[in-house]
Design a protein around this motif. Structure first.
Motif, short mmCIF file in Angstrom:
data_model
loop_
_atom_site.label_atom_id
_atom_site.label_comp_id
_atom_site.label_asym_id
_atom_site.label_seq_id
_atom_site.Cartn_x
_atom_site.Cartn_y
_atom_site.Cartn_z
N SER B 496 0.82 -1.07 0.14
CA SER B 496 0.05 0.03 0.04
C SER B 496 0.96 1.54 -0.11
O SER B 496 0.32 2.30 -0.64
CB SER B 496 -1.06 -0.03 1.12
N ILE B 497 2.11 1.21 0.58
CA ILE B 497 2.96 2.26 0.55
C ILE B 497 3.37 2.55 -1.05
O ILE B 497 3.39 3.53 -1.59
CB ILE B 497 4.48 2.18 1.39
N ALA B 498 3.71 1.40 -1.68
CA ALA B 498 4.04 1.49 -3.30
C ALA B 498 2.80 2.26 -3.97
O ALA B 498 2.94 2.94 -4.92
CB ALA B 498 4.12 0.10 -3.89
N LEU B 499 1.46 1.91 -3.48
CA LEU B 499 0.44 2.65 -4.20
C LEU B 499 0.28 4.09 -4.07
O LEU B 499 0.05 4.80 -4.78
CB LEU B 499 -0.96 2.06 -3.56
N LEU B 500 0.73 4.44 -2.87
CA LEU B 500 0.81 5.84 -2.30
C LEU B 500 1.79 6.57 -3.42
O LEU B 500 1.43 7.61 -3.96
CB LEU B 500 1.41 6.12 -0.94
N PHE B 501 2.98 5.93 -3.79
CA PHE B 501 3.89 6.49 -4.69
C PHE B 501 3.15 6.40 -6.13
O PHE B 501 3.63 7.51 -6.92
CB PHE B 501 5.24 5.48 -4.83
N GLY B 502 2.19 5.73 -6.43
CA GLY B 502 1.67 5.54 -7.75
C GLY B 502 0.98 6.92 -7.95
O GLY B 502 0.63 7.34 -9.11
N PHE B 503 0.63 7.57 -6.97
CA PHE B 503 -0.02 8.70 -6.99
C PHE B 503 0.78 9.92 -7.72
O PHE B 503 0.16 10.79 -8.85
CB PHE B 503 -0.50 9.35 -5.60
N VAL B 504 2.12 9.81 -7.65
CA VAL B 504 3.11 10.55 -8.50
C VAL B 504 2.80 10.49 -9.96
O VAL B 504 2.71 11.20 -10.74
CB VAL B 504 4.42 10.67 -7.89
N ALA B 505 3.02 9.19 -10.17
CA ALA B 505 2.97 8.40 -11.53
C ALA B 505 3.02 7.09 -11.47
O ALA B 505 3.82 6.42 -10.66
CB ALA B 505 4.48 9.03 -12.28
N LYS B 506 2.44 6.51 -12.19
CA LYS B 506 1.96 4.90 -11.86
C LYS B 506 3.05 4.23 -12.20
O LYS B 506 3.37 3.15 -11.43
CB LYS B 506 0.83 4.55 -13.00
N GLU B 507 3.90 4.42 -13.18
CA GLU B 507 5.20 3.70 -13.38
C GLU B 507 6.09 3.63 -12.07
O GLU B 507 7.10 2.76 -11.97
CB GLU B 507 5.80 4.01 -14.84
N ILE B 508 5.93 4.62 -11.20
CA ILE B 508 6.91 4.52 -10.13
C ILE B 508 6.69 3.55 -9.20
O ILE B 508 7.49 3.07 -8.46
CB ILE B 508 6.88 5.92 -9.43
N VAL B 509 5.52 3.07 -9.30
CA VAL B 509 5.04 1.79 -8.38
C VAL B 509 6.05 0.84 -8.21
O VAL B 509 6.56 0.35 -7.14
CB VAL B 509 3.80 1.25 -8.62
N ILE B 510 6.79 0.44 -9.37
CA ILE B 510 7.81 -0.54 -9.22
C ILE B 510 9.05 -0.03 -8.84
O ILE B 510 9.51 -0.86 -7.97
CB ILE B 510 8.21 -1.07 -10.84
N GLY B 511 9.68 1.12 -9.12
CA GLY B 511 10.72 1.64 -8.31
C GLY B 511 10.54 1.61 -6.93
O GLY B 511 11.54 1.36 -6.19
N ALA B 512 9.46 1.99 -6.34
CA ALA B 512 8.96 2.03 -5.05
C ALA B 512 8.93 0.76 -4.32
O ALA B 512 9.70 0.66 -3.22
CB ALA B 512 7.62 2.70 -4.77
N LEU B 513 8.47 -0.17 -5.05
CA LEU B 513 8.43 -1.75 -4.39
C LEU B 513 10.00 -2.08 -4.29
O LEU B 513 10.35 -2.60 -3.15
CB LEU B 513 7.80 -2.53 -5.32
N ALA B 514 10.89 -1.59 -5.29
CA ALA B 514 12.33 -1.73 -5.36
C ALA B 514 13.02 -1.39 -4.05
O ALA B 514 13.72 -1.98 -2.93
CB ALA B 514 13.10 -1.48 -6.43
N VAL B 515 12.49 -0.09 -3.98
CA VAL B 515 12.95 0.62 -2.55
C VAL B 515 12.51 0.03 -1.09
O VAL B 515 13.22 -0.38 -0.26
CB VAL B 515 12.62 2.20 -2.57
#
Lengths: 75, 594
Positions: B496-515
């Motif tokens: 769900s934190i990754a989903l929060l990042f998705g608000f910036v831009a959807k493709e960031i979700v993957i990068g966020a998951l990596a972090v």
């Protein structure tokens, strides 16, 4: 007879327009007025809109709107 | 400063004339008391500076559409030196009604009969001298597209402006009796117009027989849309990648050394907050430019009206029209330009509804996330089915949303469109629309996007002592707080934190998951596969597809609708729908023993 019943390539003159003032004005702006000659060019399939030629203008008109327009066919 | 307004019906080439007269210097601006922005430009005409305003195209001065209201309001409140009335010389049989109505305003006029070249080809002849007598003002023929007759138009403008150096306020609009106008119109046509009763069969007729064919019409429409889509995103995506590459270099080569000595939180604010925010805005510019270029071609060519004709049977049942469908399809590339593209629809209700359903289009950014997770969790034989099912769901949600909101956005505007003849677009002015759209996006949406990115940055980085995006940040606390909401969907706190990042831009979700997982690339796929089963993965994908669109999409909706209510609706409603859809799927799948 109503404009919505006119078959493609059929020609008619407009006898009456039973529509709200708003729609009547809009139609008027596009050239659909009493006594004017109209021709149905084609109908979109699945009960879609009609392509109607009025003077030098082609219009897209839904059948439900065309049902407000009374016409008399001309040969 | 003198003021000239350009007024005319739609499809008269009014905008082309405006571009011819003013060049690229036009700007979109607010006018006091008006709800919409109007295009205007300052130009030197003869010996005086003139502000030229392009009013929306209207069919009738007394009509009730939004555009007609805007034009009336403008004429009531803004004094003018001159009103330039643009008519299509090919359709004077109905368009002459407009100057007949305008005459009652007692404002100095100049009547221009555009598309003189087309009228000549159709065998239409006009007695301009007689028209000048009737309207009491100069009447000129021209072809704005070819540039014929422009010197004469400029000269006539100069003469009229010298003749009327003072601003004149239009008389109160007396509602002229429609019937009287019609009578006058009939007389006027008799006296001034000679045209063949039946126009010769034109190229347009022949093309229409093919393009609007009862059987092939619709398949051809989809083929044309596919080619258009390929053209826009085939050209726009590499440009977007180039912009990203450039921004990355600016960041590493210039910005990072410059802030190297700053305290860590400040560095993070500049690099990951501000710069990424500005970068998000900038990466949209190439795609907006290409999109508006392509849409200008489709619209100017006359095909857009035909698309409405072909798809209306389907779309009218959902309270939409065919143009909405075109934008919905374009949204499959990127939602932002598609939402800006809804400005081709003039009815505010229809536009609003279309803007709210476009975000359900599975855009390429969301596709990246979906493909990554599908590859990580599903077998290669199931993967394509999963992706296909999500596309299906995307259209289903859009139609469901349209169906649900249909009553909220009732628009009384009947589908009453002109089907203009096919025309070759004027190459010279195609870029203008793109240029304006980019400028508007920067001004209208840029700030909002940067703020949104900053907000997510703050949530995922504060307190600065914590690991970014870790459980001790505000985002981590929020995720734990929301755990009861997300656990019935099979989505854990980290996801769900990754989903929060998705608000910036959807493709960031993957990068966020990596972090979040502290791994990259192939390891991330492995970590995902180890942590979630296919039911959780599919539930997460459903949620990713439907939930709140990215901040840029919301900003575009805010910019185009000028309404906070719409922006808020576009955030909240999809969130609720996403939760419901994921909940139904997850609980049903678990109940069935998956």
């Amino acid at each position: 007879m109503l404009l919505s019943d006119l078959a493609p390539s059929g020609c008619a003159t407009i006898q009456a327009i039973h529509a709200s003032q708003d729609l009547r004005r809009r139609l008027g702006g596009l050239g659909v007025r009493l006594g004017i000659r109209v021709r149905v060019i084609r109908a979109s399939p699945m009960n879609g809109p009609l392509q109607v030629r009025v003077g030098h203008t082609d219009l897209i008109l839904r059948r439900s709107d065309a049902a407000h327009i009374e016409i008399q066919t001309v040969a | 400063m003198k003021r000239v307004a350009l007024l005319g019906m739609p499809n008269t080439g009014k905008s082309t004339l405006f571009n011819r007269l003013t060049g690229a210097g036009a700007r979109v601006g607010n006018w006091p008391g008006m709800t919409v922005d109007l295009l205007s430009a300052r130009i030197l005409l003869g010996d005086s500076m003139v502000e030229m305003v392009d009013l929306p195209g209207i069919y009738n001065l007394h009509g009730f559409s939004d555009d007609e209201w805007v034009v009336r309001r403008f004429l009531e409140t803004q004094p003018l030196n001159l009103l330039v009335v643009v008519l299509s010389a090919t359709q004077l049989d109905r368009q002459l009604a407009l100057p007949l109505q305008l005459r009652a305003l007692n404002v100095p006029m100049l009547v221009l009969l555009n598309m003189a070249d087309e009228a000549r080809n159709l065998g239409i002849r006009v007695d301009t001298d007689r028209l000048e007598d009737v309207f009491g003002c100069p009447v000129r023929m021209l072809s704005a597209k070819l540039g014929h007759g422009l010197p004469e138009v400029r000269q006539a403008l100069g003469v009229q402006l010298r003749k009327y150096p003072k601003l004149t306020q239009a008389d109160d609009l007396v509602l002229v009796d429609d019937q009287r106008i019609e009578q006058e119109l009939d007389e006027l046509i008799d006296q001034t117009l000679s045209a063949p009763i039946q126009l010769p069969a034109t190229v347009t007729d022949r093309l229409d027989r093919f393009l609007l064919h009862p059987l092939w019409g619709l398949p051809l429409f989809f083929l044309i849309m596919f080619l258009l889509f390929q053209a826009v995103y085939g050209l726009g995506t590499p440009l977007q990648d180039g912009m990203e590459w450039l921004l990355e270099h600016v960041k590493t080569a210039l910005l990072e050394p410059a802030v190297a000595n700053w305290p860590a939180p400040l560095q993070s604010l500049v690099l990951e907050g501000l710069f990424d925010g500005v970068g998000t805005v900038l990466t949209f510019l190439p795609i907006i430019a290409v999109f508006f270029l392509a849409m200008a071609v489709v619209e100017d060519s006359g095909y857009l009206a035909r698309a409405a004709f072909l798809t209306d049977a389907l779309m009218s049942r959902m309270g939409l029209d065919g143009r909405a469908f075109v934008m919905q399809l374009m949204g499959l590339g990127c939602n932002v330009p598609a939402i800006m593209g809804t400005r081709i629809m003039r009815s505010p209700g229809l536009r609003g509804l279309t803007m709210l359903i476009i975000p359900f289009s599975l855009c390429s950014a969301r596709l990246q996330v979906i493909l990554f997770i599908v590859a990580a969790v599903f077998s290669s034989s199931h993967g394509p089915l999963v992706v296909f099912s999500l596309y299906l769901l995307s259209f289903l949600m859009a139609f469901l949303m349209a169906f649900l909101l249909r009553r909220k956005f009732t628009h009384h505007e009947p589908l009453l469109l002109e089907m203009p003849p096919f025309r070759l677009p004027t190459g010279r002015f195609l870029g203008h629309e793109s240029w304006r759209a980019m400028k508007q996006f920067l001004q209208g949406a840029g700030g909002f996007i940067v703020l949104g990115v900053l907000l997510v940055w703050f949530l995922t980085h504060y307190p600065f002592t914590a690991q970014p995006a870790g459980p001790d940040t505000l985002a981590g606390h929020l995720a734990r707080f929301l755990e009861p909401v997300f656990s019935p969907l099979g989505i854990d706190a980290l996801l769900s934190i990754a989903l929060l990042f998705g608000f910036v831009a959807k493709e960031i979700v993957i990068g966020a998951l990596a972090v979040i997982y502290g791994v990259t690339g192939d390891e991330l796929s492995g970590a995902l596969a180890a942590r979630i089963d296919w039911v959780q993965a599919y539930s997460f994908l459903i949620f990713t597809l439907i939930y709140t669109p990215c901040v840029s999409t919301v900003a575009a909706i805010k910019q185009e609708s000028k309404s906070w209510g719409m922006a808020l609706t576009s955030i909240v409603l999809p969130l609720v729908l996403a939760w419901l859809a994921s909940f139904v799927f997850y609980q049903a799948a678990r109940a069935l023993g998956a």
